[in-house]
Design a protein around this motif. Structure first.
Motif, mmCIF file in Angstrom:
data_model
loop_
_atom_site.group_PDB
_atom_site.id
_atom_site.type_symbol
_atom_site.label_atom_id
_atom_site.label_comp_id
_atom_site.label_asym_id
_atom_site.label_seq_id
_atom_site.Cartn_x
_atom_site.Cartn_y
_atom_site.Cartn_z
ATOM 1 N N PHE A 46 14.368 -0.739 2.183
ATOM 2 C CA PHE A 46 13.549 0.466 2.003
ATOM 3 C C PHE A 46 14.304 1.387 1.053
ATOM 4 N N ALA A 47 14.279 1.024 -0.225
ATOM 5 C CA ALA A 47 15.167 1.671 -1.193
ATOM 6 C C ALA A 47 14.378 2.445 -2.240
ATOM 7 N N ARG A 48 14.883 3.631 -2.541
ATOM 8 C CA ARG A 48 14.411 4.418 -3.682
ATOM 9 C C ARG A 48 15.583 4.596 -4.640
ATOM 10 N N GLU A 49 15.259 4.930 -5.894
ATOM 11 C CA GLU A 49 16.308 5.034 -6.912
ATOM 12 C C GLU A 49 17.173 6.275 -6.738
ATOM 13 N N SER A 50 16.582 7.367 -6.281
ATOM 14 C CA SER A 50 17.298 8.642 -6.285
ATOM 15 C C SER A 50 17.965 8.872 -4.928
ATOM 16 N N TRP A 51 19.249 8.499 -4.849
ATOM 17 C CA TRP A 51 20.015 8.691 -3.618
ATOM 18 C C TRP A 51 21.488 8.871 -3.999
ATOM 19 N N ARG A 217 4.611 10.682 0.501
ATOM 20 C CA ARG A 217 5.440 9.488 0.332
ATOM 21 C C ARG A 217 5.194 8.456 1.439
ATOM 22 N N VAL A 218 5.777 7.289 1.219
ATOM 23 C CA VAL A 218 5.819 6.233 2.231
ATOM 24 C C VAL A 218 6.901 6.590 3.244
ATOM 25 N N GLU A 219 6.557 6.552 4.525
ATOM 26 C CA GLU A 219 7.527 6.904 5.563
ATOM 27 C C GLU A 219 7.945 5.712 6.403
ATOM 28 N N GLU A 220 7.103 4.700 6.508
ATOM 29 C CA GLU A 220 7.446 3.534 7.324
ATOM 30 C C GLU A 220 6.749 2.313 6.754
ATOM 31 N N LEU A 221 7.388 1.163 6.916
ATOM 32 C CA LEU A 221 6.912 -0.073 6.303
ATOM 33 C C LEU A 221 6.993 -1.205 7.317
ATOM 34 N N ALA A 235 1.854 -3.155 5.964
ATOM 35 C CA ALA A 235 1.298 -1.972 6.617
ATOM 36 C C ALA A 235 2.230 -0.796 6.367
ATOM 37 N N VAL A 236 1.662 0.324 5.958
ATOM 38 C CA VAL A 236 2.446 1.473 5.524
ATOM 39 C C VAL A 236 1.965 2.720 6.263
ATOM 40 N N ARG A 237 2.936 3.538 6.690
ATOM 41 C CA ARG A 237 2.615 4.872 7.185
ATOM 42 C C ARG A 237 3.040 5.872 6.119
ATOM 43 N N VAL A 238 2.117 6.756 5.749
ATOM 44 C CA VAL A 238 2.379 7.714 4.688
ATOM 45 C C VAL A 238 2.357 9.126 5.273
ATOM 46 N N SER A 239 2.956 10.055 4.542
ATOM 47 C CA SER A 239 3.034 11.432 5.036
ATOM 48 C C SER A 239 1.695 12.157 4.921
ATOM 49 N N ARG A 240 0.870 11.759 3.941
ATOM 50 C CA ARG A 240 -0.412 12.430 3.757
ATOM 51 C C ARG A 240 -1.375 11.460 3.096
ATOM 52 N N PRO A 241 -2.588 11.296 3.635
ATOM 53 C CA PRO A 241 -3.535 10.347 3.035
ATOM 54 C C PRO A 241 -4.120 10.869 1.730
ATOM 55 N N GLY A 242 -4.891 9.986 1.060
ATOM 56 C CA GLY A 242 -5.616 10.385 -0.133
ATOM 57 C C GLY A 242 -5.202 9.683 -1.404
ATOM 58 N N GLU A 243 -4.060 8.980 -1.397
ATOM 59 C CA GLU A 243 -3.568 8.313 -2.598
ATOM 60 C C GLU A 243 -3.844 6.808 -2.527
ATOM 61 N N GLU A 244 -3.664 6.160 -3.654
ATOM 62 C CA GLU A 244 -3.827 4.711 -3.742
ATOM 63 C C GLU A 244 -2.499 4.023 -3.452
ATOM 64 N N LEU A 245 -2.535 3.037 -2.564
ATOM 65 C CA LEU A 245 -1.352 2.223 -2.257
ATOM 66 C C LEU A 245 -1.410 0.954 -3.087
ATOM 67 N N ARG A 246 -0.343 0.699 -3.841
ATOM 68 C CA ARG A 246 -0.255 -0.497 -4.682
ATOM 69 C C ARG A 246 0.972 -1.302 -4.264
ATOM 70 N N VAL A 247 0.744 -2.560 -3.938
ATOM 71 C CA VAL A 247 1.823 -3.441 -3.479
ATOM 72 C C VAL A 247 1.914 -4.635 -4.410
ATOM 73 N N GLU A 294 4.063 1.248 -4.194
ATOM 74 C CA GLU A 294 3.830 2.488 -4.932
ATOM 75 C C GLU A 294 2.723 3.276 -4.232
ATOM 76 N N TYR A 295 3.009 4.549 -4.009
ATOM 77 C CA TYR A 295 2.024 5.432 -3.381
ATOM 78 C C TYR A 295 2.122 6.784 -4.064
ATOM 79 N N GLY A 296 1.110 7.117 -4.830
ATOM 80 C CA GLY A 296 1.199 8.328 -5.643
ATOM 81 C C GLY A 296 2.380 8.216 -6.587
ATOM 82 N N THR A 297 3.289 9.189 -6.534
ATOM 83 C CA THR A 297 4.492 9.143 -7.385
ATOM 84 C C THR A 297 5.673 8.468 -6.684
ATOM 85 N N ASP A 298 5.476 8.046 -5.443
ATOM 86 C CA ASP A 298 6.569 7.430 -4.683
ATOM 87 C C ASP A 298 6.638 5.937 -4.989
ATOM 88 N N GLU A 299 7.858 5.431 -5.139
ATOM 89 C CA GLU A 299 8.070 3.988 -5.320
ATOM 90 C C GLU A 299 9.225 3.533 -4.440
#
Length: 609
Positions: A46-51, A217-221, A235-247, A294-299
């Protein structure tokens, strides 16, 4: 029964001397500044680039506790921090640079400054602690960021509104650790340690790091790569609905294999991606597919593997452990995950990889991670290297354990274990598990551990209770774990006090001739010897203590090697009689225990000439 070995292995209390300083090669490199920097993400699944890592030197101070269980309510930060501590090593570990025990009537304060990264509009900054033993309160610039209790699982705080991005900020952490003076899950830690009980450690003992994330963002996978169905479900849990999930599913070289898209109308959304003829994962061929979510601007990047694990009858009707529906004999070794210089904290990722490689080179295909939740990178290495894992839950309960009940009586009489129910209050008193608060905490930690680790393909069995330590309501525990993860077998009660539930009849046998019971044909549960061995050889100069502990001593190293190999061969020969697998005790020496195949400092492989 081997009475001589039983007497040699009896558990005892005694005055223990301070351990000798004993450095692993990786710990010595870290101490002298020659270690390589940690480059891998703390959570490769569960990795993002900015850490950024916050490991390294922090200020610390030990202060008397004013009482109470919540440090944030009962203590103010000290005015001076007179010591330094190397994070993520507990103060009891050599690598911490402190070398003292945090006592139950004390608090341990940590403090450090760090430059918070600049944030774009809509971004948040998360502060991650991968494990802190046991209860803590976190402050950013003097303001409370949050609290947490529980010594083995990761947690995080959103500190965005408490920090000044681009400037120096101060973090502080207040820790309280009651160890075995309270019945919380604690594993093998004991303040009065010795024999099979190890040094109680405290405070930060896994990575501390920050992460820059989008507000949405994506909070759980949850990933289920199912070769039988020919698809991968994400299956993804997100912080707020409304965006497109791309896998995107990626091959091992990064090429896109398949894609799936869905719109999140609620905070939970899933994508199913068909995969024709998926490449199966196995110890011989640990093939991993990459995932890009990818979910909104989150990857988020992750990975998965196509494999099934199950208990199925062989051609004779005997239940076997099966990988990808093919019987696989489990050749396991017990892995305590303790280090001479880091205690529960491995000195480096290379050290973790070396342990896994040593087990594989010695002919084992499985590690039983014993009474410990390991850092996430360890499971990632097992995923990559093809090492199967039996994952134990962390034991606890009222201390001290009734050793007659959980050690001596079961050793003397198997019959005494066969009809002892763990759902009767008077029996739970004898198993140190009667405290309702402990039962609630253990259940919460068990369920959270399964959720945390369930995406790792290397994990092929959940182990719930060991030798009756804090055991209660095993049937209920099996049902709870099965509801979260129906894809893996469960070893409900390793050792004894079998409640007839789970997927294994799981026996410990240190002092009798190894055997397989009658009547396995037609059973729904596979038979495993989940602990045996424990043969002792003390390597001079490579042990923390001069007086060794173990289940049998030998006149020479060659005699010990012959005995170990003979015992392993004896266990392997039982496969033909219905044994589904075994777990030899153990991978490495630990403190007084010198029954490992490796020395405690990992410098000597005792079994290899």
């Amino acid at each position: 029964m081997d009475i001589r070995r039983m007497l040699a292995g009896r558990l005892r209390t005694h005055e223990r001397q301070d351990p000798l300083p004993l450095w692993t090669p990786w710990g010595e490199a870290l101490k002298t500044g020659d270690a390589r920097p940690q480059l891998t993400h703390p959570h490769p699944q569960f990795a993002r680039e900015s850490w950024g890592s916050l490991n390294g030197w922090w200020d610390c101070a030990f202060v008397p506790s004013p009482g109470g269980a919540a440090p944030e309510c009962t203590a103010a930060a000290p005015t001076t921090f007179s010591q330094r501590i190397r994070v993520p090593f507990s103060p009891e570990a050599l690598l911490s640079g402190v070398g003292r025990q945090l006592k139950p009537d004390e608090l341990l304060w940590y403090r450090r400054a760090f430059d918070a990264p600049s944030l774009e509009p809509g971004e948040r900054l998360l502060l991650h602690f991968d494990a802190v033993d046991y209860a803590c309160a976190c402050y950013a610039n003097g303001r409370l960021a949050g609290t947490h209790a529980g010594g083995y699982l990761p947690f995080s705080f959103d500190v965005t509104d408490l920090l000044a991005p681009g400037e120096k900020n101060e973090l502080a952490l207040c820790v309280r650790d009651p160890s075995d003076t309270e019945p919380h899950p604690r594993g093998k830690q004991l303040l009065q340690c010795g024999t099979i009980w190890y040094t109680a450690q405290s405070g930060i003992w896994q990575d501390v790091w920050w992460e820059r994330v989008p507000e949405n963002r994506v909070e759980e996978l949850l990933v289920d790569a199912n070769p039988d169905a020919g698809d991968v479900s994400v299956a993804v849990r997100v912080s707020r609905p409304g965006e497109e999930l791309r896998v995107s599913l990626l091959s091992s070289d990064g090429a896109v294999v398949a894609r799936g898209v869905a719109t999140a109308t609620e905070t939970s959304v899933s994508v199913r991606i068909p995969v024709a003829e998926p490449h199966l994962w196995s110890p011989e061929d640990p093939y991993l597919y990459g995932l890009r979510i990818e979910y909104g601007t989150d990857e988020v990047t992750s990975y998965c593997a196509f494999r099934t694990v199950s208990i199925e009858p062989d051609s004779a009707g005997v239940p076997r452990f099966c990988l990808n529906h093919q019987p696989l004999f489990l050749r396991g070794v017990l892995d305590q995950g303790y280090w001479s210089d880091g205690l529960l904290s491995a000195p480096s990722v290379d050290a973790l990889a070396a342990d896994i490689g040593a087990a594989r080179d010695l002919g084992f295909n499985m590690l039983r991670k014993h009474i410990k939740i390991e850092q996430d990178r360890w499971y990632w290495l097992c995923d990559r290297l093809g090492m199967l894992v039996w994952q134990d839950m962390v034991s606890g309960g009222t201390a001290p354990y009734d050793m007659w009940q959980v050690n001596q009586k079961p050793t003397l009489s198997r019959f005494a274990c066969e009809h002892f129910r763990d759902d009767i209050p008077s029996h739970q008193v004898r198993l140190s598990s009667a405290d309702p608060a402990f039962q609630q905490e253990w259940t919460r930690d068990c369920e959270d551990a399964v959720r945390y680790l369930r995406n790792h393909p290397c994990i092929v069995t959940w182990g719930l209770f060991n030798e009756g330590w804090g055991q209660f309501n095993a049937r209920d525990a099996v049902n709870r774990v099965r509801a979260i993860d129906p894809t893996r077998p469960i070893d409900a009660t390793s050792g004894w006090y079998d409640q007839g539930c789970g997927d294994y009849a799981s026996e410990h046998n240190y002092f009798r001739r190894l055997r397989v019971p009658q009547g396995l044909r037609g059973s729904s549960r596979a038979f495993v010897i989940s602990e045996f061995g424990g043969l002792t050889w003390h390597v001079e100069g490579h042990s923390s203590f001069l007086e060794p502990y173990g289940y049998a001593g030998f006149e020479s190293l060659e005699e010990w090697r012959r005995a170990v190999r003979s015992l392993l061969d004896e266990a392997a020969a039982l496969e033909a009689k219905g044994l589904a697998g075994y777990v030899y005790t153990q991978l490495s020496d630990v403190e007084e225990e010198t029954n490992g195949l490796l020395s405690f400092d990992r410098r000597v492989n005792k079994l290899l000439p």
